[in-house]
Scaffold this motif. Sequence first.
Motif, PDB file in Angstrom:
ATOM      1  N   PHE A 168       0.889  -1.245   0.020  1.00 32.36           N
ATOM      2  CA  PHE A 168      -0.144   0.171   0.015  1.00 32.36           C
ATOM      3  C   PHE A 168       0.715   1.146   0.072  1.00 32.36           C
ATOM      4  O   PHE A 168       1.670   1.331   1.133  1.00 32.36           O
ATOM      5  CB  PHE A 168      -0.965   0.048   1.157  1.00 32.36           C
ATOM      6  CG  PHE A 168      -1.892   1.193   1.375  1.00 32.36           C
ATOM      7  CD1 PHE A 168      -2.745   1.508   0.210  1.00 32.36           C
ATOM      8  CD2 PHE A 168      -1.939   1.941   2.293  1.00 32.36           C
ATOM      9  CE1 PHE A 168      -3.430   2.816   0.250  1.00 32.36           C
ATOM     10  CE2 PHE A 168      -2.692   3.167   2.445  1.00 32.36           C
ATOM     11  CZ  PHE A 168      -3.567   3.507   1.625  1.00 32.36           C
ATOM     12  N   TRP A 169       0.948   2.228  -0.905  1.00 30.71           N
ATOM     13  CA  TRP A 169       1.479   3.133  -1.257  1.00 30.71           C
ATOM     14  C   TRP A 169       0.833   4.312  -0.677  1.00 30.71           C
ATOM     15  O   TRP A 169      -0.229   4.838  -1.115  1.00 30.71           O
ATOM     16  CB  TRP A 169       2.026   3.359  -2.694  1.00 30.71           C
ATOM     17  CG  TRP A 169       3.131   2.280  -3.114  1.00 30.71           C
ATOM     18  CD1 TRP A 169       3.397   1.203  -2.772  1.00 30.71           C
ATOM     19  CD2 TRP A 169       4.012   2.849  -4.174  1.00 30.71           C
ATOM     20  NE1 TRP A 169       4.670   0.542  -3.352  1.00 30.71           N
ATOM     21  CE2 TRP A 169       4.903   1.557  -4.354  1.00 30.71           C
ATOM     22  CE3 TRP A 169       4.525   3.692  -4.743  1.00 30.71           C
ATOM     23  CZ2 TRP A 169       5.976   1.340  -5.156  1.00 30.71           C
ATOM     24  CZ3 TRP A 169       5.557   3.822  -5.646  1.00 30.71           C
ATOM     25  CH2 TRP A 169       6.166   2.723  -5.803  1.00 30.71           C
ATOM     26  N   ARG A 181       5.513   6.309   1.634  1.00 31.69           N
ATOM     27  CA  ARG A 181       5.255   5.432   2.613  1.00 31.69           C
ATOM     28  C   ARG A 181       4.947   4.329   1.870  1.00 31.69           C
ATOM     29  O   ARG A 181       3.764   4.173   1.406  1.00 31.69           O
ATOM     30  CB  ARG A 181       4.769   5.993   3.849  1.00 31.69           C
ATOM     31  CG  ARG A 181       4.803   4.867   5.201  1.00 31.69           C
ATOM     32  CD  ARG A 181       4.272   5.254   6.284  1.00 31.69           C
ATOM     33  NE  ARG A 181       2.741   5.065   6.370  1.00 31.69           N
ATOM     34  CZ  ARG A 181       1.852   6.061   6.391  1.00 31.69           C
ATOM     35  NH1 ARG A 181       2.511   7.547   6.523  1.00 31.69           N
ATOM     36  NH2 ARG A 181       0.610   5.671   6.607  1.00 31.69           N
ATOM     37  N   ILE A 182       5.808   3.060   1.888  1.00 29.59           N
ATOM     38  CA  ILE A 182       5.105   1.915   1.446  1.00 29.59           C
ATOM     39  C   ILE A 182       4.823   0.816   2.683  1.00 29.59           C
ATOM     40  O   ILE A 182       5.991   0.625   3.357  1.00 29.59           O
ATOM     41  CB  ILE A 182       6.235   1.249   0.579  1.00 29.59           C
ATOM     42  CG1 ILE A 182       6.406   2.471  -0.688  1.00 29.59           C
ATOM     43  CG2 ILE A 182       5.902  -0.130   0.008  1.00 29.59           C
ATOM     44  CD1 ILE A 182       7.630   1.811  -1.419  1.00 29.59           C
ATOM     45  N   HIS A 200      10.445   3.797   3.210  1.00 26.31           N
ATOM     46  CA  HIS A 200      10.117   5.253   2.890  1.00 26.31           C
ATOM     47  C   HIS A 200      11.266   5.559   1.693  1.00 26.31           C
ATOM     48  O   HIS A 200      12.280   5.043   1.688  1.00 26.31           O
ATOM     49  CB  HIS A 200      10.572   6.081   4.079  1.00 26.31           C
ATOM     50  CG  HIS A 200       9.481   6.265   5.064  1.00 26.31           C
ATOM     51  ND1 HIS A 200       8.310   7.113   5.324  1.00 26.31           N
ATOM     52  CD2 HIS A 200       9.396   5.373   5.922  1.00 26.31           C
ATOM     53  CE1 HIS A 200       7.647   6.569   6.310  1.00 26.31           C
ATOM     54  NE2 HIS A 200       8.002   5.698   6.931  1.00 26.31           N
ATOM     55  N   ILE A 201      10.390   6.305   0.553  1.00 23.06           N
ATOM     56  CA  ILE A 201      11.138   6.781  -0.436  1.00 23.06           C
ATOM     57  C   ILE A 201      11.352   8.329  -0.474  1.00 23.06           C
ATOM     58  O   ILE A 201      10.242   8.781  -0.535  1.00 23.06           O
ATOM     59  CB  ILE A 201      10.900   6.244  -1.695  1.00 23.06           C
ATOM     60  CG1 ILE A 201      10.729   4.742  -1.518  1.00 23.06           C
ATOM     61  CG2 ILE A 201      11.444   6.612  -2.980  1.00 23.06           C
ATOM     62  CD1 ILE A 201      10.240   3.939  -2.962  1.00 23.06           C
ATOM     63  N   GLY A 238      20.141   0.175  -4.990  1.00 26.14           N
ATOM     64  CA  GLY A 238      19.830  -0.807  -6.145  1.00 26.14           C
ATOM     65  C   GLY A 238      18.485  -1.533  -5.787  1.00 26.14           C
ATOM     66  O   GLY A 238      18.021  -2.588  -6.501  1.00 26.14           O
ATOM     67  N   ARG A 239      17.752  -1.259  -4.819  1.00 28.50           N
ATOM     68  CA  ARG A 239      16.477  -1.851  -4.488  1.00 28.50           C
ATOM     69  C   ARG A 239      15.293  -1.164  -5.382  1.00 28.50           C
ATOM     70  O   ARG A 239      15.398  -0.199  -5.974  1.00 28.50           O
ATOM     71  CB  ARG A 239      15.945  -1.561  -3.086  1.00 28.50           C
ATOM     72  CG  ARG A 239      17.125  -2.018  -1.812  1.00 28.50           C
ATOM     73  CD  ARG A 239      16.392  -1.899  -0.654  1.00 28.50           C
ATOM     74  NE  ARG A 239      15.082  -2.219  -0.395  1.00 28.50           N
ATOM     75  CZ  ARG A 239      14.106  -2.138   0.778  1.00 28.50           C
ATOM     76  NH1 ARG A 239      14.786  -1.167   1.532  1.00 28.50           N
ATOM     77  NH2 ARG A 239      13.132  -2.679   0.897  1.00 28.50           N
ATOM     78  N   ARG A 240      14.408  -2.334  -5.623  1.00 31.62           N
ATOM     79  CA  ARG A 240      13.575  -1.918  -6.778  1.00 31.62           C
ATOM     80  C   ARG A 240      12.048  -1.889  -6.022  1.00 31.62           C
ATOM     81  O   ARG A 240      11.841  -3.040  -5.028  1.00 31.62           O
ATOM     82  CB  ARG A 240      13.369  -2.735  -7.818  1.00 31.62           C
ATOM     83  CG  ARG A 240      14.623  -2.676  -8.843  1.00 31.62           C
ATOM     84  CD  ARG A 240      14.477  -3.648 -10.066  1.00 31.62           C
ATOM     85  NE  ARG A 240      15.701  -3.696 -10.585  1.00 31.62           N
ATOM     86  CZ  ARG A 240      15.810  -2.990 -11.693  1.00 31.62           C
ATOM     87  NH1 ARG A 240      14.768  -2.313 -12.286  1.00 31.62           N
ATOM     88  NH2 ARG A 240      16.961  -2.778 -12.490  1.00 31.62           N
ATOM     89  N   PHE A 241      11.092  -0.905  -6.146  1.00 24.71           N
ATOM     90  CA  PHE A 241       9.795  -0.965  -5.597  1.00 24.71           C
ATOM     91  C   PHE A 241       8.831  -0.816  -6.910  1.00 24.71           C
ATOM     92  O   PHE A 241       9.040   0.033  -7.617  1.00 24.71           O
ATOM     93  CB  PHE A 241       9.604   0.167  -4.647  1.00 24.71           C
ATOM     94  CG  PHE A 241      10.270  -0.071  -3.338  1.00 24.71           C
ATOM     95  CD1 PHE A 241       9.830  -0.658  -2.424  1.00 24.71           C
ATOM     96  CD2 PHE A 241      11.809   0.557  -3.254  1.00 24.71           C
ATOM     97  CE1 PHE A 241      10.589  -0.798  -1.112  1.00 24.71           C
ATOM     98  CE2 PHE A 241      12.364   0.552  -2.122  1.00 24.71           C
ATOM     99  CZ  PHE A 241      11.857  -0.391  -0.953  1.00 24.71           C
ATOM    100  N   ARG A 242       7.928  -1.629  -6.783  1.00 27.33           N
ATOM    101  CA  ARG A 242       6.922  -1.559  -7.884  1.00 27.33           C
ATOM    102  C   ARG A 242       5.520  -1.379  -7.243  1.00 27.33           C
ATOM    103  O   ARG A 242       5.343  -2.022  -6.024  1.00 27.33           O
ATOM    104  CB  ARG A 242       6.834  -2.738  -8.615  1.00 27.33           C
ATOM    105  CG  ARG A 242       7.994  -3.282  -9.476  1.00 27.33           C
ATOM    106  CD  ARG A 242       7.726  -4.629 -10.155  1.00 27.33           C
ATOM    107  NE  ARG A 242       8.653  -4.894 -11.142  1.00 27.33           N
ATOM    108  CZ  ARG A 242      10.168  -5.500 -10.729  1.00 27.33           C
ATOM    109  NH1 ARG A 242       9.994  -5.804  -9.461  1.00 27.33           N
ATOM    110  NH2 ARG A 242      10.854  -5.544 -11.762  1.00 27.33           N
TER     111      ARG A 242
END
Length: 324
Positions: free
Chosen positions: A236-237, A245-246, A259-260, A290-294
């Motif tokens: 949930f974004w 906030r994810i 957090h991004i 290097g982390r990915r968030f979809r």
Amino acid sequence: MDDAHPSNDIRLREGASIAQRLIKAGFAAAVALCFTPGLFTHDTTEVIISVAALLVGAALIAGVMLAPAVVWIITPDEILIGHQRPFGRLHTRVVAKDDVRALQVSGSRSAKARFQLTFTLASGERLTSPPISDVTHVRETVARIAAQFDVPDVEAPANPVDASNPEMYLGEPIAPFSSRDIWIVAAITAILCAVPYAYKLWRGLTPGWLDIALLPLGAIAAFAVYKLANRMTGAFWIVRENDIRIERIWGDGSPREDHIRGHDVKAISVERRGRSEDEHCLVQIRLQSGRRFRSPRIGSRLEARAVGTEIVRRLAITPENNQI
């Protein structure tokens, strides 16, 4: 489709490109052709199934290739509607401003970030527009059209990704599964994998290597269900100014937050996760680490691009990192 047109016109489009039509038609044809061997058997049932599959495949191909492309151009004085089938003539219609009596905004069940306009004319006819592509400015677009056509009492839609919201929401709030439900699913998984082995023993037959191999696989699958079930709840974004906030769930059911911020982003892009660009597009963020968030699925590529553009603005992501 470009709702944010430089003029006062609002343009809405609907209809797949030729390339998308060919991909869908090719997939339907491949599935239908898998049943063709049944035509050469002497089994009546297999022949009937093969013929039915081929007819359904042909119908799907015809539906995909002959689906019309629709464009609406909404000006301050009229609505110009264009309707054209592939290789066919363009049919146009003009709806004058004075013919419009009411305006409603309807959402979609399949994608929360999708809205269409429904105009009620003086004759009682109802016209439904193609989806609004700039889903981050739906309220502004609806208010603008209502003012242009002098339509009172137009209810503003509840839009979780509207740019006027202090917080944009992608996906649904998440909660862990109950321990009881997880145990039940894990037990069913293990039992199903043990059924072939138990059936052979019950019939007095010797279990084969596959029946025996399913026993440890069932145990492994049940353990995976127990450990990973809560991770399948998704994410949930919550997109705010300067921060995303994810919210997710760990395997043990405890909440997890990431957090991004803008300076963390190395690249942001729109990605398709499914068969269709009309339904399965989302925003992908790659961090400097290097982390990915979809993100949760948004909708069409244009709708996902609109949401991604608003994320770029809110996080102040630099142009060199913007791949939308």
